[in-house]
Design a protein around this motif. Structure first.
Motif, PDB file in Angstrom:
ATOM      1  N   TYR A   1     -22.022  17.897  16.825  1.00 22.55           N
ATOM      2  CA  TYR A   1     -20.551  17.853  16.841  1.00 22.55           C
ATOM      3  C   TYR A   1     -20.078  16.404  16.709  1.00 22.55           C
ATOM      4  O   TYR A   1     -19.173  16.104  15.921  1.00 22.55           O
TER       5      TYR A   1
ATOM      6  N   ARG B   1      -7.332  31.278  11.400  1.00 17.95           N
ATOM      7  CA  ARG B   1      -7.882  32.609  11.096  1.00 17.95           C
ATOM      8  C   ARG B   1      -7.041  33.741  11.695  1.00 17.95           C
ATOM      9  O   ARG B   1      -6.897  34.792  11.095  1.00 17.95           O
TER      10      ARG B   1
ATOM     11  N   THR C   1      -7.762  23.011  25.725  1.00 17.16           N
ATOM     12  CA  THR C   1      -7.443  23.977  24.671  1.00 17.16           C
ATOM     13  C   THR C   1      -8.558  25.024  24.674  1.00 17.16           C
ATOM     14  O   THR C   1      -9.430  25.004  25.540  1.00 17.16           O
TER      15      THR C   1
HETATM   16  N1  LIG Z   1     -10.054  19.887  22.733  1.00 14.03           N
HETATM   17  C1  LIG Z   1     -10.705  18.747  22.758  1.00 14.03           C
HETATM   18  O1  LIG Z   1     -11.212  18.321  23.823  1.00 14.03           O
HETATM   19  C2  LIG Z   1     -10.796  17.897  21.523  1.00 14.03           C
HETATM   20  C3  LIG Z   1     -11.114  16.548  21.686  1.00 14.03           C
HETATM   21  C4  LIG Z   1     -11.214  15.746  20.560  1.00 14.03           C
HETATM   22  C5  LIG Z   1     -11.013  16.286  19.301  1.00 14.03           C
HETATM   23  N2  LIG Z   1     -10.719  17.608  19.173  1.00 14.03           N
HETATM   24  C6  LIG Z   1     -10.542  18.135  17.801  1.00 14.03           C
HETATM   25  O2  LIG Z   1      -9.218  18.609  17.676  1.00 14.03           O
HETATM   26  C7  LIG Z   1      -9.168  19.662  16.715  1.00 14.03           C
HETATM   27  C8  LIG Z   1      -8.414  20.843  17.312  1.00 14.03           C
HETATM   28  O3  LIG Z   1      -9.169  21.334  18.419  1.00 14.03           O
HETATM   29  P1  LIG Z   1      -8.472  22.113  19.635  1.00 14.03           P
HETATM   30  O4  LIG Z   1      -8.845  21.412  20.868  1.00 14.03           O
HETATM   31  O5  LIG Z   1      -7.048  22.352  19.326  1.00 14.03           O
HETATM   32  O6  LIG Z   1      -9.301  23.475  19.571  1.00 14.03           O
HETATM   33  P2  LIG Z   1      -8.800  24.998  19.618  1.00 14.03           P
HETATM   34  O7  LIG Z   1      -7.784  25.191  20.677  1.00 14.03           O
HETATM   35  O8  LIG Z   1     -10.054  25.808  19.673  1.00 14.03           O
HETATM   36  O9  LIG Z   1      -8.083  25.194  18.207  1.00 14.03           O
HETATM   37  C9  LIG Z   1      -8.821  25.178  17.026  1.00 14.03           C
HETATM   38  C10 LIG Z   1      -7.957  25.632  15.896  1.00 14.03           C
HETATM   39  O10 LIG Z   1      -8.769  25.672  14.699  1.00 14.03           O
HETATM   40  C11 LIG Z   1      -8.655  26.973  14.120  1.00 14.03           C
HETATM   41  N3  LIG Z   1      -9.928  27.349  13.471  1.00 14.03           N
HETATM   42  C12 LIG Z   1     -11.135  27.419  14.046  1.00 14.03           C
HETATM   43  N4  LIG Z   1     -12.054  27.827  13.148  1.00 14.03           N
HETATM   44  C13 LIG Z   1     -11.379  28.004  11.976  1.00 14.03           C
HETATM   45  C14 LIG Z   1     -11.763  28.411  10.670  1.00 14.03           C
HETATM   46  N5  LIG Z   1     -13.053  28.701  10.363  1.00 14.03           N
HETATM   47  N6  LIG Z   1     -10.816  28.499   9.714  1.00 14.03           N
HETATM   48  C15 LIG Z   1      -9.519  28.221  10.004  1.00 14.03           C
HETATM   49  N7  LIG Z   1      -9.097  27.807  11.206  1.00 14.03           N
HETATM   50  C16 LIG Z   1     -10.027  27.711  12.182  1.00 14.03           C
HETATM   51  C17 LIG Z   1      -8.355  27.893  15.309  1.00 14.03           C
HETATM   52  O11 LIG Z   1      -7.666  29.031  14.902  1.00 14.03           O
HETATM   53  P3  LIG Z   1      -8.347  30.479  14.714  1.00 14.03           P
HETATM   54  O12 LIG Z   1      -9.240  30.714  15.879  1.00 14.03           O
HETATM   55  O13 LIG Z   1      -7.160  31.368  14.629  1.00 14.03           O
HETATM   56  O14 LIG Z   1      -9.070  30.362  13.425  1.00 14.03           O
HETATM   57  C18 LIG Z   1      -7.399  27.018  16.117  1.00 14.03           C
HETATM   58  O15 LIG Z   1      -6.100  27.101  15.576  1.00 14.03           O
HETATM   59  C19 LIG Z   1     -10.623  19.964  16.339  1.00 14.03           C
HETATM   60  O16 LIG Z   1     -10.901  19.345  15.106  1.00 14.03           O
HETATM   61  C20 LIG Z   1     -11.426  19.316  17.456  1.00 14.03           C
HETATM   62  O17 LIG Z   1     -12.680  18.898  16.996  1.00 14.03           O
HETATM   63  C21 LIG Z   1     -10.585  18.430  20.252  1.00 14.03           C
END
Ligand SMILES: NC(=O)c1ccc[n+]([C@@H]2O[C@H](COP(=O)([O-])OP(=O)(O)OC[C@H]3O[C@@H](n4cnc5c(N)ncnc54)[C@H](OP(=O)(O)O)[C@@H]3O)[C@@H](O)[C@H]2O)c1
Length: 276
Positions: A164, A49, A199
């Motif tokens: 979630y 976004r 993150t």
């Molecule tokens: N961090 C953890 O502990 C963890 C663990 C297991 C799995 N995961 C999974 O890994 C993936 C990435 O998570 P992360 O840890 O990298 O989180 P993050 O740092 O919050 O990054 C999330 C990304 O998704 C984008 N995003 C969020 N809402 C959006 C929307 N409505 N449309 C388009 N883009 C959107 C955000 O960009 P904008 O804000 O610019 O939109 C950002 O680039 C997720 O699917 C999460 O469920 C994370």
């Protein structure tokens, strides 16, 4: 040579290049994967976004020598997905990484139902729609890769992050099934299931993480597993937690995850959602 002017080479770019699409590329795991792919010589379509943060990642991709297209938009909306599909249409896309997603925590009944619906739209519906859009293109070119972001929470119910965890169970199951359907057609599908990663995720999910893996480690191990495994548990923590949970029956894993998530779920989501 391709339209980037660079040869296919070996390694990831040789297998899946020249273009990769990365959603959630503005931050966290998606950003780390985008930067790793740029270092491998990919050209990239970056979606998320925040235009400003995507532009910053795009500058780093350009500095690595790749072409880059930024597509700002909300992927929980059809208009956002359409913009991404349109931008990628003329490109030879061989790798699709769907990392956009967010979480929530606390008592399900105290959560805002519109927020939870937004989460299903992004974590599940947009992943299904983007996979359904891009997979036929990868099949048509005879080779490609798809990476879906699952999680440690995908393998059992998780009290205090019940919804979630349910969205990630959807992603995990989709990846496992599609892997078998698409492998004979030249497309590798991988579910990446990290434990806690440092993150922006925790803040948005109102979770508190004690130990957490670095997104760069998750990116490196995820990309290394593509084409070799169906599910990767990147990082030490996910392997450790998986190792402790795996011998237990599913109901036992739910009880352990309840204790873990009680310590992580944000306050203010109900009187039971306190840190243990
Ligand atoms: N961090 C953890 O502990 C963890 C663990 C297991 C799995 N995961 C999974 O890994 C993936 C990435 O998570 P992360 O840890 O990298 O989180 P993050 O740092 O919050 O990054 C999330 C990304 O998704 C984008 N995003 C969020 N809402 C959006 C929307 N409505 N449309 C388009 N883009 C959107 C955000 O960009 P904008 O804000 O610019 O939109 C950002 O680039 C997720 O699917 C999460 O469920 C994370």
């Amino acid at each position: 040579m391709d339209q980037t002017g660079r040869g296919a080479g070996s390694g990831l770019r040789g297998r899946y290049g020249p273009w990769a699409v990365v959603t959630g590329a503005s931050d966290g795991i998606g950003k780390a994967i985008a930067l790793s792919l740029a270092a491998e010589g990919f050209s990239l379509v970056l979606a998320g976004r925040s235009r400003d943060r995507l532009d910053a990642v795009a500058s780093a991709v350009s500095a690595a020598g790749g072409q880059v297209i930024v597509v700002p938009g909300d992927l929980a909306r059809q208009a956002g997905l359409n913009a991404l599909f349109e931008a990628a249409a003329p490109l030879d896309v061989g790798l699709v990484v769907l990392a956009a997603g967010f979480g929530s925590s606390g008592a399900f009944l105290d959560g805002d139902v519109d927020h939870e619906r937004e989460m299903v739209r992004l974590n599940c519906e947009s992943v299904m729609l983007a996979t359904h859009h891009f997979a036929p293109r990868l099949v048509a070119r005879g080779r490609g890769g798809i990476i879906l972001m699952s999680s440690l929470v995908a393998f059992q119910g998780v009290p205090w992050a019940a919804h979630y965890a349910a969205t990630k169970a959807y992603v995990q199951s989709l990846a496992e099934g599609l892997r078998r359907e698409l492998a004979p057609r030249g497309v590798d599908v991988l579910a990446s299931a990290p434990g806690p990663v440092s993150t922006g995720f925790a803040t948005r999910a109102t979770m508190t993480m004690g130990k957490a893996e670095r997104p760069e480690v998750v990116a490196r191990q995820t990309l290394a597993a593509l084409g070799r495994q169906g599910t990767v548990r990147p990082g030490f923590l996910s392997k450790l937690l998986h190792g402790s949970l795996a011998p237990l029956p599913r109901w036992g894993r739910v009880l352990i995850m309840e204790k873990v998530m009680r310590g992580m779920a944000g306050r203010g989501h109900g009187e039971n959602a306190v840190r243990g």
